[in-house]
Design an enzyme around this catalytic site. Structure first.
Site, PDB file in Angstrom:
ATOM      1  N   ASP A 107       0.674  -1.117  -0.037  1.00 47.78           N
ATOM      2  CA  ASP A 107      -0.069  -0.031   0.005  1.00 47.78           C
ATOM      3  C   ASP A 107       0.804   1.114  -0.130  1.00 47.78           C
ATOM      4  OD1 ASP A 107      -2.064   1.200   0.375  1.00 47.78           O
ATOM      5  OD2 ASP A 107      -2.381   1.130   2.385  1.00 47.78           O
ATOM      6  N   CYS A 135     -20.583 -11.798  -7.672  1.00 45.23           N
ATOM      7  CA  CYS A 135     -21.480 -10.754  -6.937  1.00 45.23           C
ATOM      8  C   CYS A 135     -22.866 -10.895  -7.409  1.00 45.23           C
ATOM      9  CB  CYS A 135     -21.106  -9.331  -7.503  1.00 45.23           C
ATOM     10  SG  CYS A 135     -19.680  -8.637  -6.510  1.00 45.23           S
ATOM     11  N   CYS A 141     -26.315  -9.248  -6.664  1.00 49.75           N
ATOM     12  CA  CYS A 141     -26.283  -8.758  -5.415  1.00 49.75           C
ATOM     13  C   CYS A 141     -25.917  -7.211  -5.750  1.00 49.75           C
ATOM     14  CB  CYS A 141     -25.620  -9.399  -4.324  1.00 49.75           C
ATOM     15  SG  CYS A 141     -25.200  -8.597  -2.632  1.00 49.75           S
ATOM     16  N   CYS A 149     -23.780  -3.742  -1.156  1.00 49.79           N
ATOM     17  CA  CYS A 149     -22.822  -2.913  -0.837  1.00 49.79           C
ATOM     18  C   CYS A 149     -23.335  -1.513  -1.392  1.00 49.79           C
ATOM     19  CB  CYS A 149     -21.489  -3.041  -1.454  1.00 49.79           C
ATOM     20  SG  CYS A 149     -21.412  -3.762  -3.039  1.00 49.79           S
ATOM     21  N   CYS A 158     -24.224   1.949   1.357  1.00 45.36           N
ATOM     22  CA  CYS A 158     -23.162   2.886   1.342  1.00 45.36           C
ATOM     23  C   CYS A 158     -24.110   4.321   1.865  1.00 45.36           C
ATOM     24  CB  CYS A 158     -22.514   3.196   0.116  1.00 45.36           C
ATOM     25  SG  CYS A 158     -21.133   4.685   0.422  1.00 45.36           S
ATOM     26  N   CYS A 185     -16.100   9.026   0.100  1.00 46.70           N
ATOM     27  CA  CYS A 185     -16.128   7.640   1.056  1.00 46.70           C
ATOM     28  C   CYS A 185     -15.846   8.197   2.280  1.00 46.70           C
ATOM     29  CB  CYS A 185     -15.016   6.761   0.130  1.00 46.70           C
ATOM     30  SG  CYS A 185     -14.834   5.568   1.268  1.00 46.70           S
ATOM     31  N   CYS A 230     -14.047   2.929   7.067  1.00 43.24           N
ATOM     32  CA  CYS A 230     -15.592   2.552   7.343  1.00 43.24           C
ATOM     33  C   CYS A 230     -15.495   1.249   6.733  1.00 43.24           C
ATOM     34  CB  CYS A 230     -16.474   3.518   6.180  1.00 43.24           C
ATOM     35  SG  CYS A 230     -17.986   2.948   5.746  1.00 43.24           S
ATOM     36  N   CYS A 235     -19.501  -1.347   3.623  1.00 40.95           N
ATOM     37  CA  CYS A 235     -19.844  -1.815   2.259  1.00 40.95           C
ATOM     38  C   CYS A 235     -19.229  -3.482   2.241  1.00 40.95           C
ATOM     39  CB  CYS A 235     -19.074  -1.352   1.113  1.00 40.95           C
ATOM     40  SG  CYS A 235     -17.544  -0.734   1.109  1.00 40.95           S
ATOM     41  N   CYS A 277     -21.410  -7.540   3.236  1.00 38.96           N
ATOM     42  CA  CYS A 277     -21.311  -8.386   1.990  1.00 38.96           C
ATOM     43  C   CYS A 277     -21.494  -9.860   2.419  1.00 38.96           C
ATOM     44  CB  CYS A 277     -19.883  -8.232   1.404  1.00 38.96           C
ATOM     45  SG  CYS A 277     -19.621  -9.352   0.014  1.00 38.96           S
TER      46      CYS A 277
HETATM   47  S1  SF4 Z   1     -22.241  -6.926  -1.071  1.00 34.62           S
HETATM   48 FE1  SF4 Z   1     -20.528  -8.198  -1.753  1.00 34.62          FE
HETATM   49  S2  SF4 Z   1     -21.566  -9.873  -3.194  1.00 34.62           S
HETATM   50 FE2  SF4 Z   1     -23.004  -7.892  -2.977  1.00 34.62          FE
HETATM   51  S3  SF4 Z   1     -22.395  -6.562  -4.857  1.00 34.62           S
HETATM   52 FE3  SF4 Z   1     -21.334  -5.922  -2.955  1.00 34.62          FE
HETATM   53  S4  SF4 Z   1     -19.273  -6.858  -3.085  1.00 34.62           S
HETATM   54 FE4  SF4 Z   1     -20.718  -7.963  -4.424  1.00 34.62          FE
HETATM   55  S1  SF4 Z   2     -16.242   2.375   2.936  1.00 29.81           S
HETATM   56 FE1  SF4 Z   2     -18.092   3.177   3.631  1.00 29.81          FE
HETATM   57  S2  SF4 Z   2     -18.391   4.997   2.446  1.00 29.81           S
HETATM   58 FE2  SF4 Z   2     -16.752   4.185   1.532  1.00 29.81          FE
HETATM   59  S3  SF4 Z   2     -17.839   3.074  -0.018  1.00 29.81           S
HETATM   60 FE3  SF4 Z   2     -17.834   1.821   1.474  1.00 29.81          FE
HETATM   61  S4  SF4 Z   2     -19.849   1.997   2.480  1.00 29.81           S
HETATM   62 FE4  SF4 Z   2     -19.537   3.693   1.176  1.00 29.81          FE
END
Ligand code: SF4
Ligand code: SF4
Length: 310
Positions: A133, A188, A191, A194, A198, A214, A241, A244, A248
């Protein structure tokens, strides 16, 4: 010792496992032609916000051979950091799970350097560098190419067994190896959890996150004041955060990690809501001494706490 490319790759993957990595895959260092358009478009839309460094070294970001000369192979590793326990007070400001234990940068770098040493001693002389990173490298794209998983709609790397709570790291080395050729399927499906969950609508379309919206950006990267328009939208997040990822389905069955260094610091998990809001610079230095939270410095954390409290 005359080893085939396949044998060398296998030895590296085996050693990575022995060092504690959960996943290891190898990709050929090349130009990321598929990602180029998406990345340039992302920058053009200013989704990087004030993370100006994202717009620097674009060529290097898309081609690791420009970052480390003579790179032939990218050895990608992943380490699960899903914790067994979470914060005790359900009303306390919420911290991203990756910050519970020791700062992952050091932990993974150390393991990667051990892997590089092993390659030099047991497989053959190689020049290379380890990154966590810390360099202009599109880590998720390389992890996908190396066969570690697929890119979820939240733009994070997902693996069927390990979910997405994984740290990534990589070795860029000048040794040719056998490369992953299999594309990890996208699981995915239909689905959208996420995207729907958000709180700041930062996931603007599948796999595209407007970084400038974000919560992780606001609470970690942003140096200025957090925009008023975001008031009440943070769902009590104080540093990073995980929303998301928490929603999942692929993270539901993940086994907690067993990495000693990532063991949650009990002092962090036991902070009550009142403890958080009463925190001073001295306590901050003590509690977060080894955590990635110290990146914000006390001033940054205080700004985030005030933002939640106002
Ligand atoms: S919650 Fe997970 S499985 Fe569902 S769309 Fe988002 S990344 Fe894909
Ligand atoms: S980390 Fe939080 S604010 Fe950022 S995209 Fe995911 S759910 Fe949204």
């Amino acid at each position: 010792m005359n080893l085939t490319l396949a044998a060398k790759s296998q030895l590296i993957r085996d050693k990575a496992k022995e060092l504690g990595f959960d996943l290891c895959g190898i990709a050929e260092a090349d130009f990321l032609s598929e990602e180029k358009e998406r990345f340039i478009d992302w920058l053009d839309k200013d989704y990087h916000g004030e993370m100006g460094y994202m717009a620097n070294n674009i060529e290097k970001r898309l081609d690791p051979r420009l970052l480390v000369e003579n790179t032939k192979s990218i050895v990608m590793v992943a380490l699960n950091y899903f914790p067994e326990n979470t914060q005790e007070d359900s009303e306390a400001p919420v911290l991203a799970k990756y910050a519970y234990g020791k700062d992952y940068h050091f932990v993974i770098k150390e393991k990667l350097n051990a892997l590089l040493e092993y390659i030099n001693q047991e497989i053959g002389e190689t020049q290379g560098r380890a990154f966590v990173d810390s360099a202009p490298i599109l880590e998720h794209a390389w992890a996908r190419k190396a066969g570690l998983g697929w890119i979820g709609k939240n733009s994070l790397l997902l693996n069927r067994k390990l979910g997405s709570f994984m740290f990534l790291g990589e070795l860029l080395i000048d040794m040719p190896l056998e490369y992953n050729t299999e594309t990890y399927l996208d699981f995915c499906g239909g689905c959208n959890r996420c995207i729907r969950s958000c709180p700041t609508n930062a996931i603007v379309s599948p796999k595209v996150v407007d970084g400038s919206k974000c919560i992780s950006y606001f609470t970690i990267e942003l140096k200025d004041e957090i925009p008023e328009v975001m008031k009440g939208k943070f769902e009590n997040r104080v540093f990073g955060c995980d929303i998301c990822q928490d929603v999942c389905p692929w993270n539901r069955m993940v086994k907690p990690h067993a990495v000693e260094a990532f063991k949650p610091n009990p002092e962090i998990l036991s902070l009550s809501k009142d403890d958080w809001f009463a925190m001073d610079a001295h306590k901050f230095g003590k509690v977060f001494k080894n955590s990635a939270v110290k990146r914000t410095k006390f001033k940054g954390l205080k700004r985030n706490l005030d933002f939640l409290n106002e």
